[in-house]
Scaffold this active site. Structure first.
Site, PDB file in Angstrom:
ATOM      1  N   ARG A 245      -6.186  -3.931  -2.427  1.00 44.36           N
ATOM      2  CA  ARG A 245      -6.379  -5.260  -2.996  1.00 44.36           C
ATOM      3  C   ARG A 245      -6.071  -4.966  -4.546  1.00 44.36           C
ATOM      4  O   ARG A 245      -6.511  -4.185  -5.118  1.00 44.36           O
ATOM      5  CB  ARG A 245      -7.722  -6.010  -2.882  1.00 44.36           C
ATOM      6  CG  ARG A 245      -7.924  -6.386  -1.577  1.00 44.36           C
ATOM      7  CD  ARG A 245      -7.361  -7.818  -1.337  1.00 44.36           C
ATOM      8  NE  ARG A 245      -7.447  -8.479  -0.305  1.00 44.36           N
ATOM      9  CZ  ARG A 245      -7.011  -8.345   1.059  1.00 44.36           C
ATOM     10  NH1 ARG A 245      -5.857  -7.379   1.073  1.00 44.36           N
ATOM     11  NH2 ARG A 245      -7.300  -9.092   2.081  1.00 44.36           N
ATOM     12  N   GLU A 274      -2.554 -12.335  -6.445  1.00 44.42           N
ATOM     13  CA  GLU A 274      -2.641 -12.999  -5.294  1.00 44.42           C
ATOM     14  C   GLU A 274      -4.148 -13.018  -4.699  1.00 44.42           C
ATOM     15  O   GLU A 274      -4.531 -13.460  -3.543  1.00 44.42           O
ATOM     16  CB  GLU A 274      -1.752 -12.197  -4.157  1.00 44.42           C
ATOM     17  CG  GLU A 274      -1.930 -10.720  -4.172  1.00 44.42           C
ATOM     18  CD  GLU A 274      -1.096 -10.076  -3.082  1.00 44.42           C
ATOM     19  OE1 GLU A 274      -0.569 -10.716  -2.259  1.00 44.42           O
ATOM     20  OE2 GLU A 274      -1.030  -8.950  -3.120  1.00 44.42           O
ATOM     21  N   HIS A 301       3.525  -6.797  -0.441  1.00 47.67           N
ATOM     22  CA  HIS A 301       2.338  -6.942   0.164  1.00 47.67           C
ATOM     23  C   HIS A 301       2.905  -6.560   1.750  1.00 47.67           C
ATOM     24  O   HIS A 301       2.608  -7.522   2.588  1.00 47.67           O
ATOM     25  CB  HIS A 301       1.414  -8.244   0.331  1.00 47.67           C
ATOM     26  CG  HIS A 301       0.386  -8.124   0.704  1.00 47.67           C
ATOM     27  ND1 HIS A 301      -0.897  -8.683   0.003  1.00 47.67           N
ATOM     28  CD2 HIS A 301      -0.386  -7.396   1.673  1.00 47.67           C
ATOM     29  CE1 HIS A 301      -2.039  -8.359   0.600  1.00 47.67           C
ATOM     30  NE2 HIS A 301      -1.497  -7.593   1.680  1.00 47.67           N
TER      31      HIS A 301
END
Length: 349
Positions: A245, A274, A301
């Site tokens: 993350r 994000e 991602h």
């Protein structure tokens, strides 16, 4: 009048394009509304489309909070086609009588594979070499782009759940020393660690590692676990890899450390901008990190971006939605809502 009253079928909204198999499965049992474009719907658009929906097939681009749930009184289940669910307020869903399901296992292997690719690309200057040839042509060997391999390196993996263990398993063949830190590791797991993995304290890991890999969820406690203070305690020349993350790291602090030469490189598949649930997140990536000369390797991602894996992730989330709408406990549930009053009242059941 809601969709179910009109058609006899519950309405399900998918916020991103889906595979034909996912569409076919859901349309057997529901009226399906799908975003056909790669550009995600806005938060307001999703909320508007879900006002009369019973199910929501959610993706990484979505953020679900109490206000959203209040505006969608017929919603009974959110099937998230992902593993990490920090962008969804679990307590708010539980209080609203809404199931939240995730896909806990299918993302593990592809994420671990990509992590190895990021490590090799970062250490061996693969992206920089590719860019050099494409921009300047190739004129034979030159004494440049010397990097760092994995053999003999000390690699620290922060977070030793499914993904952390899968990364360590794949690194074992590279003849590197593996350190692992996890504040909640079980005694059973500790007793079954492979011989090449040594458990370490967080402090020991960050001071000894040549590569640091992040493999833990984003929580209030783990946000910016990599920051200016912890970076200063790392070895000079450390390389940091983040497939988990974005907000586990303070990207500005990483950029500062690269500018000073303390950090040799940063690779990531995820970015602070994000993490939609964080109101104070940056609006983009620090431009010092995306500069063409920066010692960084970034991917958009794509940790789980293997076609067959993504197909199975969607189908798993879709089946969980259908189970919940049929009154069954859905696979991958992370909550167990007991407040079903509003659904009984609205006739959604």
């Amino acid at each position: 009048m809601n969709e179910q009253a009109l058609t006899g079928k519950p309405k399900i909204v998918a916020t991103n394009p889906v595979f034909p198999e996912t569409r076919a499965l859901l349309e057997q049992h529901a009226t399906l509304e799908v975003n056909p474009a790669l550009e995600p719907w806005s938060h307001e658009e999703i909320r508007s489309r879900c006002r009369d929906a019973a199910g929501l097939l959610a993706f990484m681009t979505d953020s679900i909070d109490a206000e959203f749930l209040l505006a969608c009184p017929n919603l009974r289940v959110i099937g998230a086609a992902l593993k990490g669910f920090d962008n969804i307020d679990v307590q708010a869903a539980t209080d609203a009588g809404v199931w939240l399901t995730i896909v806990p296992d299918l993302l593990t292997v592809p994420t671990a594979e990509l992590t190895i690719g990021l490590m090799l690309s970062l250490g061996r200057n693969i992206v920089a070499g590719d860019r050099s040839i494409k921009q300047n042509g190739f004129h034979g060997w030159r004494a440049e782009l010397y990097g760092a391999g994995l053999a003999g390196a000390t690699v620290g993996v922060i977070g030793f759940g499914l993904v952390g263990r899968a990364i360590a398993q794949r690194l074992a063949g590279f003849e590197c020393r593996l350190l692992a830190y996890d504040q909640s590791i079980s005694r059973e797991l500790e007793e079954t660690l492979p011989p090449q993995v040594t458990l370490a304290s967080f402090q020991d890991l960050i001071t000894r590692s040549d590569y640091i890999v992040l493999a833990l969820p984003l929580t209030a406690e783990t946000r910016h676990i990599i920051n200016s203070k912890t970076i200063e305690e790392m070895k000079a020349g450390v390389r940091i890899v983040n497939p988990a993350r974005g907000s586990l790291v303070d990207e500005a602090a990483i950029a500062d450390a690269i500018d000073r030469g303390h950090v040799s490189g940063y690779a990531a598949d995820v970015f602070e901008c994000e993490d939609w649930a964080l109101k104070d997140r940056p609006t983009g990536i620090d431009p010092r990190l995306t500069n063409a000369s920066a010692p960084t390797v970034f991917t958009p991602h794509i940790g789980s971006g293997v076609t067959e894996i993504r197909r199975q992730i969607e189908l798993s989330a879709a089946r969980s939605i259908l189970d919940a709408l049929a009154g069954r406990v859905p696979f991958g549930a992370v909550n167990h809502p007991v407040n079903q009053f509003r659904h009984a009242q609205s006739g959604a059941r």
